[in-house]
Design a protein around this motif. Sequence first.
Motif, PDB file in Angstrom:
ATOM      1  N   ASP A 188      34.542  32.076  70.891  1.00  0.00           N
ATOM      2  CA  ASP A 188      35.078  31.254  69.618  1.00  0.00           C
ATOM      3  C   ASP A 188      34.255  31.869  68.662  1.00  0.00           C
ATOM      4  OD1 ASP A 188      36.826  30.002  71.105  1.00  0.00           O
ATOM      5  OD2 ASP A 188      35.292  28.230  71.360  1.00  0.00           O
ATOM      6  N   VAL A 189      33.324  32.646  68.764  1.00  0.00           N
ATOM      7  CA  VAL A 189      32.410  33.403  67.580  1.00  0.00           C
ATOM      8  C   VAL A 189      32.776  34.711  67.094  1.00  0.00           C
ATOM      9  CG1 VAL A 189      30.183  34.068  66.867  1.00  0.00           C
ATOM     10  CG2 VAL A 189      30.393  32.321  68.618  1.00  0.00           C
ATOM     11  N   PRO A 190      33.171  34.525  65.787  1.00  0.00           N
ATOM     12  CA  PRO A 190      33.831  35.900  65.250  1.00  0.00           C
ATOM     13  C   PRO A 190      33.173  37.166  65.318  1.00  0.00           C
ATOM     14  CG  PRO A 190      33.217  34.356  63.472  1.00  0.00           C
ATOM     15  CD  PRO A 190      33.284  33.537  64.673  1.00  0.00           C
ATOM     16  N   GLN A 191      33.864  37.958  65.482  1.00  0.00           N
ATOM     17  CA  GLN A 191      33.294  39.391  65.726  1.00  0.00           C
ATOM     18  C   GLN A 191      32.696  39.926  64.311  1.00  0.00           C
ATOM     19  OE1 GLN A 191      32.108  40.715  68.742  1.00  0.00           O
ATOM     20  NE2 GLN A 191      32.674  38.801  69.475  1.00  0.00           N
ATOM     21  N   GLU A 192      33.622  39.664  63.227  1.00  0.00           N
ATOM     22  CA  GLU A 192      33.130  40.045  61.839  1.00  0.00           C
ATOM     23  C   GLU A 192      33.945  39.037  60.856  1.00  0.00           C
ATOM     24  OE1 GLU A 192      35.031  43.891  62.227  1.00  0.00           O
ATOM     25  OE2 GLU A 192      37.063  43.188  61.386  1.00  0.00           O
ATOM     26  N   PHE A 193      33.503  39.195  59.783  1.00  0.00           N
ATOM     27  CA  PHE A 193      34.007  38.195  58.833  1.00  0.00           C
ATOM     28  C   PHE A 193      34.074  39.157  57.354  1.00  0.00           C
ATOM     29  CE2 PHE A 193      29.509  37.492  58.994  1.00  0.00           C
ATOM     30  CZ  PHE A 193      29.135  37.235  57.927  1.00  0.00           C
ATOM     31  N   GLU A 194      34.621  38.513  56.627  1.00  0.00           N
ATOM     32  CA  GLU A 194      34.746  39.170  55.205  1.00  0.00           C
ATOM     33  C   GLU A 194      33.714  38.648  54.144  1.00  0.00           C
ATOM     34  OE1 GLU A 194      38.864  39.067  53.721  1.00  0.00           O
ATOM     35  OE2 GLU A 194      39.231  40.806  54.932  1.00  0.00           O
ATOM     36  N   LYS A 195      33.158  39.374  53.347  1.00  0.00           N
ATOM     37  CA  LYS A 195      32.171  38.990  52.486  1.00  0.00           C
ATOM     38  C   LYS A 195      32.592  39.358  51.083  1.00  0.00           C
ATOM     39  CE  LYS A 195      27.407  39.736  51.161  1.00  0.00           C
ATOM     40  NZ  LYS A 195      26.019  40.121  51.188  1.00  0.00           N
ATOM     41  N   LYS A 196      32.603  38.395  50.181  1.00  0.00           N
ATOM     42  CA  LYS A 196      33.023  38.638  48.853  1.00  0.00           C
ATOM     43  C   LYS A 196      31.881  38.940  47.818  1.00  0.00           C
ATOM     44  CE  LYS A 196      37.762  36.829  48.577  1.00  0.00           C
ATOM     45  NZ  LYS A 196      38.556  35.564  48.051  1.00  0.00           N
ATOM     46  N   SER A 197      31.890  39.883  47.065  1.00  0.00           N
ATOM     47  CA  SER A 197      30.728  40.079  46.135  1.00  0.00           C
ATOM     48  C   SER A 197      31.269  40.080  44.530  1.00  0.00           C
ATOM     49  CB  SER A 197      30.018  41.434  46.380  1.00  0.00           C
ATOM     50  OG  SER A 197      29.541  41.437  47.618  1.00  0.00           O
ATOM     51  N   LEU A 198      30.680  39.633  43.517  1.00  0.00           N
ATOM     52  CA  LEU A 198      31.250  39.704  42.285  1.00  0.00           C
ATOM     53  C   LEU A 198      30.423  40.259  41.358  1.00  0.00           C
ATOM     54  CD1 LEU A 198      31.458  35.711  42.051  1.00  0.00           C
ATOM     55  CD2 LEU A 198      33.223  37.271  42.685  1.00  0.00           C
ATOM     56  N   GLY A 199      31.126  41.009  40.467  1.00  0.00           N
ATOM     57  CA  GLY A 199      30.406  41.968  39.346  1.00  0.00           C
ATOM     58  C   GLY A 199      31.072  42.033  38.203  1.00  0.00           C
ATOM     59  N   SER A 200      30.513  42.977  37.292  1.00  0.00           N
ATOM     60  CA  SER A 200      31.271  43.271  36.084  1.00  0.00           C
ATOM     61  C   SER A 200      31.456  45.018  36.040  1.00  0.00           C
ATOM     62  CB  SER A 200      30.396  42.809  34.972  1.00  0.00           C
ATOM     63  OG  SER A 200      30.253  41.318  35.120  1.00  0.00           O
ATOM     64  N   GLY A 201      32.381  45.396  35.000  1.00  0.00           N
ATOM     65  CA  GLY A 201      32.459  46.454  34.655  1.00  0.00           C
ATOM     66  C   GLY A 201      33.038  46.624  33.412  1.00  0.00           C
ATOM     67  N   PHE A 202      33.348  47.744  32.687  1.00  0.00           N
ATOM     68  CA  PHE A 202      33.866  47.853  31.480  1.00  0.00           C
ATOM     69  C   PHE A 202      34.778  49.337  31.509  1.00  0.00           C
ATOM     70  CE2 PHE A 202      29.448  49.488  31.582  1.00  0.00           C
ATOM     71  CZ  PHE A 202      29.548  50.481  30.970  1.00  0.00           C
ATOM     72  N   ILE A 203      36.171  49.232  30.848  1.00  0.00           N
ATOM     73  CA  ILE A 203      36.822  50.401  30.823  1.00  0.00           C
ATOM     74  C   ILE A 203      36.462  51.457  29.574  1.00  0.00           C
ATOM     75  CG2 ILE A 203      39.209  51.012  30.166  1.00  0.00           C
ATOM     76  CD1 ILE A 203      39.856  48.105  30.710  1.00  0.00           C
ATOM     77  N   VAL A 204      36.227  52.667  29.906  1.00  0.00           N
ATOM     78  CA  VAL A 204      35.761  53.675  29.290  1.00  0.00           C
ATOM     79  C   VAL A 204      36.732  54.667  28.898  1.00  0.00           C
ATOM     80  CG1 VAL A 204      33.224  53.589  30.146  1.00  0.00           C
ATOM     81  CG2 VAL A 204      35.072  54.986  31.459  1.00  0.00           C
ATOM     82  N   LYS A 205      37.709  54.911  29.635  1.00  0.00           N
ATOM     83  CA  LYS A 205      38.762  55.502  29.021  1.00  0.00           C
ATOM     84  C   LYS A 205      40.202  55.570  29.864  1.00  0.00           C
ATOM     85  CE  LYS A 205      39.087  59.972  30.663  1.00  0.00           C
ATOM     86  NZ  LYS A 205      38.489  61.366  30.869  1.00  0.00           N
ATOM     87  N   VAL A 206      41.295  55.823  29.225  1.00  0.00           N
ATOM     88  CA  VAL A 206      42.566  55.695  29.704  1.00  0.00           C
ATOM     89  C   VAL A 206      43.165  56.959  29.831  1.00  0.00           C
ATOM     90  CG1 VAL A 206      44.953  54.621  29.680  1.00  0.00           C
ATOM     91  CG2 VAL A 206      42.772  53.173  28.901  1.00  0.00           C
ATOM     92  N   LYS A 207      43.782  57.178  30.937  1.00  0.00           N
ATOM     93  CA  LYS A 207      44.449  58.843  31.024  1.00  0.00           C
ATOM     94  C   LYS A 207      45.520  58.683  32.138  1.00  0.00           C
ATOM     95  CE  LYS A 207      43.380  63.910  31.641  1.00  0.00           C
ATOM     96  NZ  LYS A 207      42.352  64.944  32.072  1.00  0.00           N
ATOM     97  N   ASP A 208      46.644  59.474  31.859  1.00  0.00           N
ATOM     98  CA  ASP A 208      47.582  59.385  32.723  1.00  0.00           C
ATOM     99  C   ASP A 208      48.109  58.193  33.469  1.00  0.00           C
ATOM    100  OD1 ASP A 208      47.745  62.059  32.111  1.00  0.00           O
ATOM    101  OD2 ASP A 208      46.529  62.539  33.623  1.00  0.00           O
ATOM    102  N   GLY A 209      48.100  56.928  32.639  1.00  0.00           N
ATOM    103  CA  GLY A 209      48.466  55.745  33.264  1.00  0.00           C
ATOM    104  C   GLY A 209      47.154  55.168  33.917  1.00  0.00           C
ATOM    105  N   TRP A 210      46.189  55.688  34.015  1.00  0.00           N
ATOM    106  CA  TRP A 210      44.839  55.203  34.696  1.00  0.00           C
ATOM    107  C   TRP A 210      43.954  54.549  33.746  1.00  0.00           C
ATOM    108  CZ3 TRP A 210      44.974  54.201  39.936  1.00  0.00           C
ATOM    109  CH2 TRP A 210      45.810  54.874  40.692  1.00  0.00           C
ATOM    110  N   ALA A 211      43.251  53.587  34.065  1.00  0.00           N
ATOM    111  CA  ALA A 211      42.223  53.002  33.237  1.00  0.00           C
ATOM    112  C   ALA A 211      41.005  53.235  34.105  1.00  0.00           C
ATOM    113  CB  ALA A 211      42.286  51.677  32.887  1.00  0.00           C
TER     114      ALA A 211
END
Length: 479
Positions: free
Chosen positions: A92-115
């Motif tokens: 009944d013990v899970p072999q793996e689990f998901e871990k969420k991490s939080l952070g920030s970022g900032f947009i530096v450029k936009v090109k061909d539809g990608w930010a």
Amino acid sequence: MNTRQLLKVSVLTVLASFSFAVSGNAKVNVSPDDYKVVLSLQKVIEAVAEEVRPAVVDITSVTTVKFQHPAIPPEFKDFFREFGFPMPQFPDVPQEFEKKSLGSGFIVKVKDGWAYILTNNHVVDKAKKIKVKLYNGDIYTAKVVGKDPKTDVALIKIKVGNKKVPVVRLGDSDKIKIGEFVIAIGNPYRLDGSVTHGIISAKGRHGLGLNPIENFIQTDAAINPGNSGGPLCDIYGRVIGINTAIVRNAQGLGFAVPINIAKKVMNDLLKYGKVIRGWLGVYIENVSPDVASKFGIKRGVMVTKVMKGSPADKGGLRSGDIIVSYNGKPVKGVSDLQLKVINTKPGEKVKIEIIRDGKRKVLTVKIGQMPQQEMVASALSTLGLSVQKLTPELKEKFGVPKGISGLVVTDVKPGTPADDAGLKVGDIIISAGTEPQNLKPVKDVDEFAKLVEKAKDKGVLLKVYRNGFSFFVVLKVEE
């Protein structure tokens, strides 16, 4: 009017306008001009927040953490075998689990539809899924363009198509000065778009054991978990750093990666798909004040060894040379020279001024590209640890018995993870692994460095020999 002039005027004006009554209850008289000065400072911060906040994003990364059942002690195994009982299982013990991490970022450029978004490597490292939420609430799945663990910088991108998204302006971190006002923006504890302000407390901070390549901006602007990857801006709204780390249980000690370092990483990742760094091929150490005084210099670095066939070797550098300038710029110390070299484009010829036998000389050296093994081995420097293969000569030097083999610790820097783990010069690392079950003998420095680089997030278990005793330590970089 620059920051210092504005601050000076503010202080003088406020002090001149405050009059205190002689009676016990002090009365403060404030004129309309006083409010104008304070409001002008306030408007600067408001303007930066209004411009930059829309380009700051919230990053959620999902990683998979594998769970390993606790080892069953040998005496219990013997008990089950002796009485014929089946070994216990943990269905009944899970072999793996998901871990969420939080952070920030900032947009530096936009090109061909990608930010394109700059952030910290530790925010997205090993993530199997990355979600980016824009300031307007739109959510996208991001792709990793490239990562650079050595500087803790990563570049990711999201598909925005024809949508218009805000982009930050990048400044020049080489021109910043200690005492300048700065504004930090990010998403601490999921509090989106939080703005704090302070000053640049110091520049060129290194030796913190956070990254192999360190040249941090120190600031007292409040930075908290979740701010990692967010922008540190000057009073004009230009990004001059990426907020990266804090010192636990301390206030006013935040660190940011200079934006000029991040720009090089970003440009290399976009152009080559990896980071290209210059390489000189020397072992160096700081010149002591006493030695510097004898040679009539204030600072410099001493070449202790030149790698055979390296750019330094081909350029004429020798052991004992004191490097005082690099391409016309003074060399302040080991970290300063290392940064100058790695930021030089491979193939470029540079002028290196040295002192040899008391005489100054200028050498022309063609900088090479850093070999992969050099980049991997730098993982050990992050931990403040230097090791060498245990040779017969080193065995004799450290009094190691014949039956012991491994890597000998040759240097431990104070205040680093290696020091915290209790390692000392002369210790013999016999085996290493991520868990007791996968401990393996260590005989090669490069293999050991790769293991440390791969497993440093959860720590490396070391079996160490010292003065006739063996014991275990865990080597880990604290977050």
